[in-house]
Motif scaffolding. Structure first.
Motif, PDB file in Angstrom:
ATOM      1  N   LEU A  27       0.836  -1.201   0.000  1.00 31.02           N
ATOM      2  CA  LEU A  27       0.000   0.000   0.000  1.00 31.02           C
ATOM      3  C   LEU A  27       0.869   1.248   0.000  1.00 31.02           C
ATOM      4  N   TYR A  28       1.934   1.226   0.782  1.00 29.93           N
ATOM      5  CA  TYR A  28       2.848   2.360   0.826  1.00 29.93           C
ATOM      6  C   TYR A  28       3.450   2.620  -0.558  1.00 29.93           C
ATOM      7  N   THR A  29       3.947   1.576  -1.210  1.00 32.86           N
ATOM      8  CA  THR A  29       4.574   1.765  -2.525  1.00 32.86           C
ATOM      9  C   THR A  29       3.562   2.228  -3.572  1.00 32.86           C
ATOM     10  N   THR A  30       2.315   1.822  -3.420  1.00 29.66           N
ATOM     11  CA  THR A  30       1.278   2.310  -4.328  1.00 29.66           C
ATOM     12  C   THR A  30       1.077   3.815  -4.143  1.00 29.66           C
ATOM     13  N   GLY A  31       1.109   4.266  -2.910  1.00 29.89           N
ATOM     14  CA  GLY A  31       1.014   5.698  -2.635  1.00 29.89           C
ATOM     15  C   GLY A  31       2.218   6.461  -3.163  1.00 29.89           C
ATOM     16  N   VAL A  34       1.884   7.265  -6.765  1.00 29.28           N
ATOM     17  CA  VAL A  34       1.033   8.436  -7.017  1.00 29.28           C
ATOM     18  C   VAL A  34       1.865   9.710  -6.834  1.00 29.28           C
ATOM     19  N   GLY A  35       2.740   9.717  -5.845  1.00 31.88           N
ATOM     20  CA  GLY A  35       3.621  10.870  -5.636  1.00 31.88           C
ATOM     21  C   GLY A  35       4.517  11.136  -6.839  1.00 31.88           C
ATOM     22  N   PHE A  36       5.044  10.066  -7.437  1.00 28.52           N
ATOM     23  CA  PHE A  36       5.850  10.234  -8.657  1.00 28.52           C
ATOM     24  C   PHE A  36       5.013  10.822  -9.792  1.00 28.52           C
ATOM     25  N   GLN A  37       3.767  10.393  -9.878  1.00 27.97           N
ATOM     26  CA  GLN A  37       2.878  10.930 -10.910  1.00 27.97           C
ATOM     27  C   GLN A  37       2.581  12.411 -10.661  1.00 27.97           C
ATOM     28  N   ARG A  38       2.440  12.790  -9.395  1.00 30.07           N
ATOM     29  CA  ARG A  38       2.217  14.212  -9.056  1.00 30.07           C
ATOM     30  C   ARG A  38       3.371  15.059  -9.576  1.00 30.07           C
ATOM     31  N   GLN A  69      -4.024   7.413  -9.266  1.00 31.33           N
ATOM     32  CA  GLN A  69      -4.730   7.919  -8.090  1.00 31.33           C
ATOM     33  C   GLN A  69      -5.880   6.987  -7.704  1.00 31.33           C
ATOM     34  N   ARG A  70      -6.647   6.569  -8.687  1.00 30.01           N
ATOM     35  CA  ARG A  70      -7.812   5.721  -8.415  1.00 30.01           C
ATOM     36  C   ARG A  70      -7.395   4.334  -7.930  1.00 30.01           C
ATOM     37  N   ALA A  71      -6.324   3.774  -8.494  1.00 26.32           N
ATOM     38  CA  ALA A  71      -5.833   2.472  -8.032  1.00 26.32           C
ATOM     39  C   ALA A  71      -5.441   2.549  -6.556  1.00 26.32           C
ATOM     40  N   HIS A  72      -4.804   3.659  -6.181  1.00 29.41           N
ATOM     41  CA  HIS A  72      -4.411   3.846  -4.785  1.00 29.41           C
ATOM     42  C   HIS A  72      -5.642   4.023  -3.890  1.00 29.41           C
ATOM     43  N   ILE A 109      -1.900  -6.712  -6.310  1.00 28.53           N
ATOM     44  CA  ILE A 109      -0.738  -6.198  -7.042  1.00 28.53           C
ATOM     45  C   ILE A 109      -1.030  -6.197  -8.543  1.00 28.53           C
ATOM     46  N   LEU A 110      -1.582  -7.288  -9.055  1.00 27.18           N
ATOM     47  CA  LEU A 110      -1.921  -7.371 -10.482  1.00 27.18           C
ATOM     48  C   LEU A 110      -3.004  -6.359 -10.846  1.00 27.18           C
ATOM     49  N   TYR A 111      -3.988  -6.226  -9.973  1.00 26.45           N
ATOM     50  CA  TYR A 111      -5.092  -5.278 -10.166  1.00 26.45           C
ATOM     51  C   TYR A 111      -4.550  -3.849 -10.263  1.00 26.45           C
ATOM     52  N   THR A 112      -3.698  -3.487  -9.302  1.00 28.50           N
ATOM     53  CA  THR A 112      -3.137  -2.141  -9.265  1.00 28.50           C
ATOM     54  C   THR A 112      -2.264  -1.875 -10.482  1.00 28.50           C
ATOM     55  N   TYR A 113      -1.409  -2.823 -10.813  1.00 25.44           N
ATOM     56  CA  TYR A 113      -0.527  -2.655 -11.967  1.00 25.44           C
ATOM     57  C   TYR A 113      -1.348  -2.472 -13.244  1.00 25.44           C
ATOM     58  N   GLY A 114      -2.362  -3.313 -13.435  1.00 26.22           N
ATOM     59  CA  GLY A 114      -3.203  -3.189 -14.618  1.00 26.22           C
ATOM     60  C   GLY A 114      -3.907  -1.847 -14.675  1.00 26.22           C
ATOM     61  N   TYR A 115      -4.444  -1.410 -13.540  1.00 27.44           N
ATOM     62  CA  TYR A 115      -5.158  -0.129 -13.478  1.00 27.44           C
ATOM     63  C   TYR A 115      -4.203   1.018 -13.802  1.00 27.44           C
ATOM     64  N   GLN A 116      -3.025   0.997 -13.197  1.00 23.03           N
ATOM     65  CA  GLN A 116      -2.082   2.094 -13.402  1.00 23.03           C
ATOM     66  C   GLN A 116      -1.579   2.164 -14.846  1.00 23.03           C
TER      67      GLN A 116
END
Length: 152
Positions: A27-31, A34-38, A69-72, A109-116
């Motif tokens: 969860l932390y790495t997903t956040g 998002v920071g890198f995207q910002r 953002q939405r994946a996070h 992890i797969l869900y988040t990666y696919g979404y991102q």
């Protein structure tokens, strides 16, 4: 074996704790992503993807930022339920709950990666693994509660 409120805590509960830790790290790495995207798209806080900075982006860039953002957010929205189910149900069935939690984590992890990377249409591969793990953990939680409350 430690006993809390007449409930023995097996050393197998360590597996549950390890899976919970892996969830926290993920969860932390997903956040962080998002920071890198910002930074990449120059979207400072408090803009959450629909404010004045994000509105200046081209559609492609706006979509990329909002997919991250939405994946996070999706992760955060279910995190409390997942952790409660994992940690409490794991007291009674630590190996089962750790296995269900690990399956959910891999799916997440797969869900988040696919979404991102490709948007909401690409999250379904992860969902095929994540939902059975999720529903299993919640089922174990309720079964554990019933077992404790009424000697089920």
């Amino acid at each position: 074996m430690t006993v809390i409120a007449n409930v023995p805590i097996s050393s197998d509960y360590g597996y549950v704790i390890l899976v919970a830790g892996a969830f926290c790290f993920n969860l932390y790495t997903t956040g962080v992503s998002v920071g890198f995207q910002r930074r990449k798209h120059n979207i400072p806080y408090p803009d959450m993807g629909c404010g004045p900075y994000a509105n200046k982006l081209e559609l492609k860039d706006w979509t990329e930022f909002n997919n991250y953002q939405r994946a996070h957010y999706n992760y955060i929205e279910s995190f409390g339920i997942v952790m409660t189910s994992l940690l409490v149900g794991g007291v009674f069935y630590p190996r089962l709950q750790a296995a269900l939690g690990a399956a959910h984590l891999v799916g997440r992890i797969l869900y988040t990666y696919g979404y991102q990377k490709s948007g909401p249409q690409s999250r379904y591969k992860g969902a095929l693994l994540f939902y059975p793990g999720f529903l299993g953990m919640v089922g174990v939680l309720f079964y554990s509660g019933a077992k404790l409350a009424i000697g089920f």
